[in-house]
Write a protein that holds these residues in place. Structure first.
Motif, PDB file in Angstrom:
ATOM      1  N   VAL A 134      76.789  32.614  75.498  1.00 59.02           N
ATOM      2  CA  VAL A 134      78.138  33.187  75.484  1.00 59.02           C
ATOM      3  C   VAL A 134      78.399  33.896  74.162  1.00 59.02           C
ATOM      4  CG1 VAL A 134      80.608  32.608  75.532  1.00 59.02           C
ATOM      5  CG2 VAL A 134      79.022  31.484  77.119  1.00 59.02           C
ATOM      6  N   ARG A 135      78.054  33.229  73.081  1.00 61.62           N
ATOM      7  CA  ARG A 135      78.348  33.736  71.731  1.00 61.62           C
ATOM      8  C   ARG A 135      77.641  35.063  71.459  1.00 61.62           C
ATOM      9  NH1 ARG A 135      81.563  32.718  67.151  1.00 61.62           N
ATOM     10  NH2 ARG A 135      80.452  33.468  65.340  1.00 61.62           N
ATOM     11  N   ILE A 136      76.367  35.128  71.744  1.00 64.44           N
ATOM     12  CA  ILE A 136      75.595  36.335  71.443  1.00 64.44           C
ATOM     13  C   ILE A 136      76.066  37.504  72.296  1.00 64.44           C
ATOM     14  CG2 ILE A 136      73.289  37.372  71.622  1.00 64.44           C
ATOM     15  CD1 ILE A 136      72.230  34.652  70.553  1.00 64.44           C
ATOM     16  N   ARG A 137      76.357  37.236  73.536  1.00 63.94           N
ATOM     17  CA  ARG A 137      76.870  38.294  74.406  1.00 63.94           C
ATOM     18  C   ARG A 137      78.182  38.851  73.842  1.00 63.94           C
ATOM     19  NH1 ARG A 137      76.958  36.127  79.905  1.00 63.94           N
ATOM     20  NH2 ARG A 137      74.749  36.579  79.802  1.00 63.94           N
ATOM     21  N   ALA A 138      79.091  37.973  73.442  1.00 62.05           N
ATOM     22  CA  ALA A 138      80.384  38.400  72.887  1.00 62.05           C
ATOM     23  C   ALA A 138      80.192  39.138  71.558  1.00 62.05           C
ATOM     24  CB  ALA A 138      81.300  37.192  72.697  1.00 62.05           C
ATOM     25  N   GLU A 139      79.312  38.628  70.728  1.00 64.90           N
ATOM     26  CA  GLU A 139      79.086  39.243  69.414  1.00 64.90           C
ATOM     27  C   GLU A 139      78.455  40.626  69.541  1.00 64.90           C
ATOM     28  OE1 GLU A 139      76.133  38.084  65.910  1.00 64.90           O
ATOM     29  OE2 GLU A 139      77.778  36.648  66.150  1.00 64.90           O
ATOM     30  N   GLU A 140      77.427  40.743  70.346  1.00 67.20           N
ATOM     31  CA  GLU A 140      76.759  42.041  70.492  1.00 67.20           C
ATOM     32  C   GLU A 140      77.685  43.074  71.143  1.00 67.20           C
ATOM     33  OE1 GLU A 140      72.910  41.404  72.312  1.00 67.20           O
ATOM     34  OE2 GLU A 140      72.086  40.649  70.430  1.00 67.20           O
ATOM     35  N   GLU A 141      78.515  42.628  72.072  1.00 64.52           N
ATOM     36  CA  GLU A 141      79.482  43.547  72.681  1.00 64.52           C
ATOM     37  C   GLU A 141      80.499  44.016  71.635  1.00 64.52           C
ATOM     38  OE1 GLU A 141      82.984  43.212  75.960  1.00 64.52           O
ATOM     39  OE2 GLU A 141      81.027  42.389  76.528  1.00 64.52           O
ATOM     40  N   ALA A 142      80.966  43.100  70.801  1.00 60.73           N
ATOM     41  CA  ALA A 142      81.944  43.449  69.768  1.00 60.73           C
ATOM     42  C   ALA A 142      81.345  44.394  68.728  1.00 60.73           C
ATOM     43  CB  ALA A 142      82.470  42.187  69.089  1.00 60.73           C
ATOM     44  N   LEU A 143      80.081  44.219  68.406  1.00 65.28           N
ATOM     45  CA  LEU A 143      79.439  45.064  67.390  1.00 65.28           C
ATOM     46  C   LEU A 143      79.194  46.484  67.896  1.00 65.28           C
ATOM     47  CD1 LEU A 143      77.058  42.397  65.874  1.00 65.28           C
ATOM     48  CD2 LEU A 143      78.951  43.533  64.693  1.00 65.28           C
ATOM     49  N   GLY A 144      79.103  46.657  69.198  1.00 64.51           N
ATOM     50  CA  GLY A 144      79.108  47.987  69.789  1.00 64.51           C
ATOM     51  C   GLY A 144      77.804  48.752  69.816  1.00 64.51           C
ATOM     52  N   ALA A 145      77.952  50.050  70.101  1.00 65.34           N
ATOM     53  CA  ALA A 145      76.812  50.937  70.357  1.00 65.34           C
ATOM     54  C   ALA A 145      75.929  51.141  69.142  1.00 65.34           C
ATOM     55  CB  ALA A 145      77.300  52.280  70.882  1.00 65.34           C
ATOM     56  N   LEU A 146      76.519  51.296  67.955  1.00 65.76           N
ATOM     57  CA  LEU A 146      75.705  51.517  66.751  1.00 65.76           C
ATOM     58  C   LEU A 146      74.809  50.313  66.479  1.00 65.76           C
ATOM     59  CD1 LEU A 146      74.834  53.239  64.385  1.00 65.76           C
ATOM     60  CD2 LEU A 146      76.825  52.367  63.114  1.00 65.76           C
ATOM     61  N   TYR A 147      75.356  49.109  66.659  1.00 66.11           N
ATOM     62  CA  TYR A 147      74.567  47.891  66.497  1.00 66.11           C
ATOM     63  C   TYR A 147      73.429  47.871  67.528  1.00 66.11           C
ATOM     64  CZ  TYR A 147      73.177  43.036  66.951  1.00 66.11           C
ATOM     65  OH  TYR A 147      72.427  41.892  67.045  1.00 66.11           O
ATOM     66  N   ALA A 148      73.764  48.156  68.786  1.00 68.45           N
ATOM     67  CA  ALA A 148      72.754  48.135  69.849  1.00 68.45           C
ATOM     68  C   ALA A 148      71.639  49.125  69.558  1.00 68.45           C
ATOM     69  CB  ALA A 148      73.403  48.442  71.200  1.00 68.45           C
ATOM     70  N   GLU A 149      71.997  50.291  69.082  1.00 66.03           N
ATOM     71  CA  GLU A 149      70.994  51.310  68.763  1.00 66.03           C
ATOM     72  C   GLU A 149      70.148  50.894  67.556  1.00 66.03           C
ATOM     73  OE1 GLU A 149      71.121  55.739  66.866  1.00 66.03           O
ATOM     74  OE2 GLU A 149      72.537  55.334  68.501  1.00 66.03           O
ATOM     75  N   THR A 150      70.800  50.380  66.528  1.00 63.40           N
ATOM     76  CA  THR A 150      70.095  49.986  65.302  1.00 63.40           C
ATOM     77  C   THR A 150      69.102  48.856  65.562  1.00 63.40           C
ATOM     78  OG1 THR A 150      71.998  50.645  63.967  1.00 63.40           O
ATOM     79  CG2 THR A 150      70.422  49.140  62.937  1.00 63.40           C
ATOM     80  N   PHE A 151      69.489  47.904  66.407  1.00 63.53           N
ATOM     81  CA  PHE A 151      68.671  46.713  66.628  1.00 63.53           C
ATOM     82  C   PHE A 151      67.887  46.738  67.941  1.00 63.53           C
ATOM     83  CE2 PHE A 151      71.408  45.238  63.286  1.00 63.53           C
ATOM     84  CZ  PHE A 151      70.585  44.414  62.542  1.00 63.53           C
ATOM     85  N   ALA A 152      67.843  47.878  68.592  1.00 64.96           N
ATOM     86  CA  ALA A 152      67.177  47.977  69.897  1.00 64.96           C
ATOM     87  C   ALA A 152      65.719  47.510  69.849  1.00 64.96           C
ATOM     88  CB  ALA A 152      67.259  49.407  70.422  1.00 64.96           C
ATOM     89  N   GLU A 153      65.036  47.748  68.755  1.00 64.89           N
ATOM     90  CA  GLU A 153      63.612  47.399  68.655  1.00 64.89           C
ATOM     91  C   GLU A 153      63.369  46.046  67.980  1.00 64.89           C
ATOM     92  OE1 GLU A 153      61.223  49.255  70.116  1.00 64.89           O
ATOM     93  OE2 GLU A 153      62.907  50.439  70.866  1.00 64.89           O
ATOM     94  N   ARG A 154      64.431  45.365  67.562  1.00 55.73           N
ATOM     95  CA  ARG A 154      64.262  44.070  66.898  1.00 55.73           C
ATOM     96  C   ARG A 154      64.496  42.943  67.896  1.00 55.73           C
ATOM     97  NH1 ARG A 154      67.328  46.576  62.572  1.00 55.73           N
ATOM     98  NH2 ARG A 154      65.861  47.226  60.985  1.00 55.73           N
ATOM     99  N   PRO A 155      63.633  41.944  67.877  1.00 52.61           N
ATOM    100  CA  PRO A 155      63.836  40.802  68.772  1.00 52.61           C
ATOM    101  C   PRO A 155      65.047  39.976  68.331  1.00 52.61           C
ATOM    102  CG  PRO A 155      61.972  40.416  67.318  1.00 52.61           C
ATOM    103  CD  PRO A 155      62.430  41.818  67.070  1.00 52.61           C
ATOM    104  N   ARG A 156      65.613  39.244  69.265  1.00 53.60           N
ATOM    105  CA  ARG A 156      66.785  38.417  68.940  1.00 53.60           C
ATOM    106  C   ARG A 156      66.407  37.230  68.064  1.00 53.60           C
ATOM    107  NH1 ARG A 156      68.867  39.853  74.195  1.00 53.60           N
ATOM    108  NH2 ARG A 156      70.893  40.827  73.856  1.00 53.60           N
TER     109      ARG A 156
END
Length: 190
Positions: A160-182
């Motif tokens: 739940v937490r990671i889903r909420a956090e990654e959604e809040a951090l948005g598109a720039l976060y998703a793009e920046t970390f797309a190649e990094r494992p969780r």
């Protein structure tokens, strides 16, 4: 060392003080984030997370001492090593995030994601530290039921937490970390 129940309770007491210090730091960082226009999400699961983590240290003490679990010898020392390593990873993550570290999900719009420290290798090093800690600290003194129950509960919370956090951090976060494992860094091949 931690082989006696009293020493183990001392270790749990140190962890409780550490959590208190983290909450003070988090409160300070939250005030600074809000002053900069920060937006909070995930409040509903945050309350559950606070209660869960508070009960963790109590469960460790109750199982290890109340049920008179014997110190497991070498596995107990190995678990202590993992727990200490988890603390080192946690504080590396906290230091890397600086004023942006928080126990809550507060995002200041317009800030680029932090990519230094352990964030060079993983998206969520602090959560890796929590996973390791919740498994290792109980095992330091044979509290295997606590390790199992809280590890499973934490897996549900992190989902739940990671889903909420990654959604809040948005598109720039998703793009920046797309190649990094969780959670588990990739080993370079060569």
């Amino acid at each position: 060392m931690v082989s006696s129940p009293h020493a183990y309770l001392g270790l749990l007491g140190l962890l409780a003080v550490e959590r208190w210090v983290e909450l003070v730091l988090s409160k300070r960082n939250a005030a600074r984030a809000f002053a900069r226009g920060g937006v909070e999400t995930g409040q509903a699961h945050y309350r559950v997370m606070v209660v869960f983590h508070s009960l963790f240290l109590v469960a460790c003490a109750v199982e290890a001492c109340g049920l008179e679990r014997p110190f497991p010898g070498a596995p107990g020392y190995a678990a202590l090593g993992v727990a200490v390593g988890a603390q080192a990873l946690r504080y590396w993550a906290i230091a890397s995030l600086g004023e942006r570290w928080n126990t809550r999900i507060i995002v200041v719009p317009g800030l680029a994601p932090v990519t230094r420290g352990p964030y060079r290798f993983l998206r969520h090093p602090n959560y890796v530290a929590v996973v390791l800690e919740l498994a290792a600290v109980p095992l330091v003194h044979g509290a295997w039921v606590t390790a199992l129950v809280f590890s499973l509960g934490n897996a549900l919370l992190l989902r739940v937490r990671i889903r909420a956090e990654e959604e809040a951090l948005g598109a720039l976060y998703a793009e920046t970390f797309a190649e990094r494992p969780r959670f588990i860094p990739e080993v370079p091949r060569g």
